[in-house]
Design a protein around this motif. Sequence first.
Motif, PDB file in Angstrom:
ATOM      1  N   ARG A 186       0.734   8.195 -10.004  1.00  6.68           N
ATOM      2  CA  ARG A 186      -0.143   7.403  -9.125  1.00  6.68           C
ATOM      3  C   ARG A 186       0.594   7.175  -7.819  1.00  6.68           C
ATOM      4  NH1 ARG A 186      -0.890   2.065 -11.412  1.00  6.68           N
ATOM      5  NH2 ARG A 186      -2.468   1.778  -9.804  1.00  6.68           N
ATOM      6  N   PRO A 187       0.403   8.087  -6.893  1.00  8.25           N
ATOM      7  CA  PRO A 187       1.189   7.983  -5.667  1.00  8.25           C
ATOM      8  C   PRO A 187       0.659   6.918  -4.706  1.00  8.25           C
ATOM      9  CG  PRO A 187      -0.065  10.031  -5.710  1.00  8.25           C
ATOM     10  CD  PRO A 187      -0.501   9.233  -6.885  1.00  8.25           C
ATOM     11  N   GLY A 188       1.557   6.288  -4.007  1.00  9.77           N
ATOM     12  CA  GLY A 188       1.220   5.386  -2.921  1.00  9.77           C
ATOM     13  C   GLY A 188       2.101   5.748  -1.740  1.00  9.77           C
ATOM     14  N   VAL A 189       1.766   5.224  -0.593  1.00 13.08           N
ATOM     15  CA  VAL A 189       2.528   5.586   0.602  1.00 13.08           C
ATOM     16  C   VAL A 189       2.981   4.311   1.320  1.00 13.08           C
ATOM     17  CG1 VAL A 189       2.531   6.922   2.722  1.00 13.08           C
ATOM     18  CG2 VAL A 189       0.994   7.566   0.854  1.00 13.08           C
ATOM     19  N   ILE A 190       4.251   4.269   1.662  1.00 11.02           N
ATOM     20  CA  ILE A 190       4.754   3.167   2.476  1.00 11.02           C
ATOM     21  C   ILE A 190       5.156   3.728   3.832  1.00 11.02           C
ATOM     22  CG2 ILE A 190       6.529   1.392   2.688  1.00 11.02           C
ATOM     23  CD1 ILE A 190       5.073   0.780   0.273  1.00 11.02           C
ATOM     24  N   ALA A 191       4.584   3.171   4.879  1.00  8.23           N
ATOM     25  CA  ALA A 191       4.999   3.573   6.212  1.00  8.23           C
ATOM     26  C   ALA A 191       6.081   2.616   6.662  1.00  8.23           C
ATOM     27  CB  ALA A 191       3.823   3.536   7.182  1.00  8.23           C
ATOM     28  N   LEU A 249       6.693   8.314  -0.052  1.00  9.93           N
ATOM     29  CA  LEU A 249       5.825   8.359  -1.227  1.00  9.93           C
ATOM     30  C   LEU A 249       6.464   7.500  -2.310  1.00  9.93           C
ATOM     31  CD1 LEU A 249       4.756  12.107  -1.479  1.00  9.93           C
ATOM     32  CD2 LEU A 249       3.706  10.213  -0.257  1.00  9.93           C
ATOM     33  N   ILE A 250       5.640   6.649  -2.941  1.00 10.10           N
ATOM     34  CA  ILE A 250       6.164   5.822  -4.035  1.00 10.10           C
ATOM     35  C   ILE A 250       5.256   5.967  -5.242  1.00 10.10           C
ATOM     36  CG2 ILE A 250       7.255   4.094  -2.563  1.00 10.10           C
ATOM     37  CD1 ILE A 250       4.628   2.407  -3.222  1.00 10.10           C
ATOM     38  N   ASP A 251       5.734   5.490  -6.360  1.00  8.33           N
ATOM     39  CA  ASP A 251       4.939   5.490  -7.588  1.00  8.33           C
ATOM     40  C   ASP A 251       4.312   4.102  -7.723  1.00  8.33           C
ATOM     41  OD1 ASP A 251       3.824   5.720 -10.027  1.00  8.33           O
ATOM     42  OD2 ASP A 251       5.599   6.647 -10.969  1.00  8.33           O
ATOM     43  N   LEU A 252       3.000   4.054  -7.831  1.00  8.52           N
ATOM     44  CA  LEU A 252       2.348   2.741  -7.909  1.00  8.52           C
ATOM     45  C   LEU A 252       2.682   2.006  -9.202  1.00  8.52           C
ATOM     46  CD1 LEU A 252      -1.161   3.357  -6.342  1.00  8.52           C
ATOM     47  CD2 LEU A 252       0.814   2.209  -5.359  1.00  8.52           C
ATOM     48  N   ASP A 270       8.686  -4.738  -4.727  1.00  2.28           N
ATOM     49  CA  ASP A 270       8.490  -6.172  -4.954  1.00  2.28           C
ATOM     50  C   ASP A 270       8.407  -6.891  -3.618  1.00  2.28           C
ATOM     51  OD1 ASP A 270       8.219  -8.580  -6.001  1.00  2.28           O
ATOM     52  OD2 ASP A 270      10.238  -8.726  -6.871  1.00  2.28           O
ATOM     53  N   ASP A 271       7.322  -6.670  -2.937  1.00  2.00           N
ATOM     54  CA  ASP A 271       7.144  -7.316  -1.642  1.00  2.00           C
ATOM     55  C   ASP A 271       5.698  -7.756  -1.552  1.00  2.00           C
ATOM     56  OD1 ASP A 271       8.406  -7.105   1.517  1.00  2.00           O
ATOM     57  OD2 ASP A 271       6.251  -7.388   1.240  1.00  2.00           O
ATOM     58  N   ALA A 272       5.544  -9.053  -1.349  1.00  2.00           N
ATOM     59  CA  ALA A 272       4.202  -9.620  -1.431  1.00  2.00           C
ATOM     60  C   ALA A 272       3.241  -8.958  -0.445  1.00  2.00           C
ATOM     61  CB  ALA A 272       4.266 -11.116  -1.169  1.00  2.00           C
ATOM     62  N   ASN A 273       3.693  -8.766   0.759  1.00  2.00           N
ATOM     63  CA  ASN A 273       2.820  -8.184   1.772  1.00  2.00           C
ATOM     64  C   ASN A 273       2.399  -6.770   1.417  1.00  2.00           C
ATOM     65  OD1 ASN A 273       2.884 -10.444   3.375  1.00  2.00           O
ATOM     66  ND2 ASN A 273       4.750  -9.765   4.449  1.00  2.00           N
ATOM     67  N   LEU A 314      -1.504  -2.841  -0.577  1.00  2.00           N
ATOM     68  CA  LEU A 314      -1.817  -1.760  -1.503  1.00  2.00           C
ATOM     69  C   LEU A 314      -3.079  -2.080  -2.310  1.00  2.00           C
ATOM     70  CD1 LEU A 314       1.699  -0.694  -2.839  1.00  2.00           C
ATOM     71  CD2 LEU A 314       0.197   0.568  -1.296  1.00  2.00           C
ATOM     72  N   SER A 315      -3.128  -3.309  -2.829  1.00  2.00           N
ATOM     73  CA  SER A 315      -4.273  -3.627  -3.680  1.00  2.00           C
ATOM     74  C   SER A 315      -5.553  -3.708  -2.859  1.00  2.00           C
ATOM     75  CB  SER A 315      -4.026  -4.929  -4.450  1.00  2.00           C
ATOM     76  OG  SER A 315      -3.739  -5.954  -3.532  1.00  2.00           O
ATOM     77  N   LEU A 316      -5.411  -4.121  -1.605  1.00  2.00           N
ATOM     78  CA  LEU A 316      -6.580  -4.152  -0.725  1.00  2.00           C
ATOM     79  C   LEU A 316      -7.178  -2.759  -0.578  1.00  2.00           C
ATOM     80  CD1 LEU A 316      -8.235  -5.767   1.580  1.00  2.00           C
ATOM     81  CD2 LEU A 316      -6.663  -4.576   3.114  1.00  2.00           C
TER      82      LEU A 316
END
Lengths: 256, 340, 231
Positions: free
Chosen positions: B95-100, B113-116, B121-124, B129-131
């Motif tokens: 389940r890939p996610g992306v952090i810029a 690229l990160i694994d969802l 561990d960052d609230a923002n 991501l969930s949004l």
Amino acid sequence: MICFRDLHKRFGEKHVLNGFSLEVPEGETTVIIGYSGSGKSVALKHVVGLLEPDHGEVEVDGHVVHDLPRAELMQLRGSVGFVFQFAALFDSMTVLENIALGLKHQGVSDREIEQRVRESLEVVDLDGAEQRFPAELSGGMRKRVGIARAIALRPRYLLYDEPTTGLDPVTSSVINALMVRTRERLGVTAIVVTHDMRSAYSVGDRIAMLFKGQVRQVGTVDQIQRTHDPIVRQFIEGQPDASGDPEVPEFEETIA
Amino acid sequence: MRRRDEVLVGTTIIASLAAIIFGALYLSKASLWTSTEIRVARFRTTGGLGVGAPVNLRGVRVGRVNVIRLGEQNLVEVDLQINQDAVASGILPERPGVIAASASLFGEWEARLIDLDLPPDDANVLADLSLVIESSDDGAWPGATLPDIGELTAQASRIAGNITDISDRVTTVLDDEAVGELQQSISDFANTVQNINALAEQQRDVFGTVSQNVERTSDLLADAAMRLQLTLARVDSATSEGELSTIMANTATISTDAAAMLGDLGSIVGVVRANEATIGRLFAGADTVLAKLETGRGTAGLLLSDSALYQEATLAITELRSLIADIQANPRKYFKFSVF
Amino acid sequence: MFDVLRSMRDMDVWVPRTVVQMRRLGVQSVPIALFIATFTGIVLALLSSYSFSGAVPLYFVGTLIGKTIMMELAPVLTGLALAGRIGANIAAELGTMRVTEQVDALETLAFNPLSFLVVPRVLAATVMVPLVVALAMAVGVTSGWITAISLLDLTTPEFLKGLRLFYEFKDIWFGLVKSASFGLGIAAIGSFKGLRTGGGAEGVGRATTEAVVISASMILVLDAFWAVILL
């Protein structure tokens, strides 16, 4: 037939030709004599269109040279052989290539070229010099190659610009003999520009004296030798300052 | 002769053309010889991410950002060109996610690229991501943006101001009676400082995402804050004027802030290895103050008459503050080695 | 200029002579061009690392070397060197031919001196100068790269990263288009000055000097012109 009519040519301030008129009859050798820089070479260059007259015209075979379209001018040039004062051989080419260049351009076949080059060199007594470069030749030899290059085209007219200038008397005689032989063998009409009277007498049928941009006198060798015109006399006898006003012009350099 | 000319000229022409063609292809190889696949990611905002920015997986380049466009629902769509071999070999997360995030201080950004299943561990970031996950259902990768260093230092600066505030107030409430108790409390405070030192020590080796640091730091900070609270409680009972309870209340909220701040600061500390000396000096300064208090130089009168002591404490705080301001103003001075 | 175009019709005259000129003007210019490029690459690598001095990451050395060599230094430095070499060669040769009446002799042999002398030279220079410059580009970047990895603390992948960072194909063709215009200009000016020579050995000297000076100035002007037009 070559015909100069009222030819005028200026180089800057100098009025080199000032109404020069002369007829060169077919089959004869006409010698133009005159002081260095009197415009003899300039007149000669008008014949092949290297220079354009300011006024007047040169007619070759009934065509006015400077009015000819380019293609016909080229054709005319193909029928006129020009022997330059210092031979003007192409330094980067061998003797063979020098002579063959014009032939190739006329579309002559390779075998014919080879034959004509050999013939021409034979006429000038330079058989076997085909592979040498101009830099390896003496002044006289270069001039002979220049003549060979001109006659290889089988021209109807041959123009010699100071053929014996800068050569020793023996070599000059060889060149003179060569010019005579060339006319006998090929039957060409020739104009020889020179200030060497020995040469003029030996090759010329007629002699014209160019003075102050005009023809002073024209006649057979005999007529010239017996002339009473003081200026012509002074010139052919080589007397310095007899009439008090020979006016030796000094712009040979600018023309060369 | 002529034959040789032709050979020479031909050789030169061929060599030159070869140089042109080979050079041109070689230099543009990255986009020419690698086949790629397009993946779409959605962001709430892309921050400083630009077209052509690299796409990294665990630090290794696997593609580049191809297109950035505004999408529906106030989101931004980003086309990522992922190298074919990376896709084919199945190394991409389930389940890939992306952090810029910013890749350097020169404004270059990268997409990580990160694994969802192993979210940062960052609230923002989590909120972002969930949004995105909620608002899109077409399999586009969710993306979030990490604040860059400028934002972190701004926060740190604000908190440092608060700390100075507290210390000022503490100074005013200390009176004769409190001093005896204070000596005890001071030793607790010394412990706190040691904790902070240990924290800095740990952070030195941590150079990861900010969120990882936050977790660890806040634990330590919570501990430290508790001790500080204890200290202040004792001071309070000693003065029995109740004034400190107000400060206490303030401290409680501030320490929460401080926890977050120090977490951020921790990551900065990791980055600032080169300039650690300054920070070390800062803590050393604090230590000296406390050591003097602890050995007491005997009596309360000595302590109180030693105005230099308080000045030094204040100075230490001020120094921290100016350091952070300086980091903020001239990040290059501190980060030039470690970033590249 | 129009005469030159018209004289291109005489294919049989200039085609064989162009190969000779390609060797003389092009192939024989390769050593000097590569010599210049080699040292330019070395100096650029050192200069750029010196001026970056920690503030800018070192791999930008690659970017700087690539961009400046391909777009500016290889074309212009090679162009200036060849303005001396090719321009002087053409002007002196044609000038000598003019004053020794060899040009006249050509005309009396019914040749057009433009087809025979000028077209091969202009064509050869226009084609060969960009090719020589292409080699200079390759050698310049290579020498910069070797300098970077041997004298600077830079690795090959870092250098390549920098080299590719902002690379576009335009970098190369921009330099090559420029070079072609330089070649054309150098040969045209040299030919013009040569054929217009008058006044013996001194005239040849004057024509040669003028050809070199004008060609060199023309290169700098053209350089600015292309920068305005193409960038």
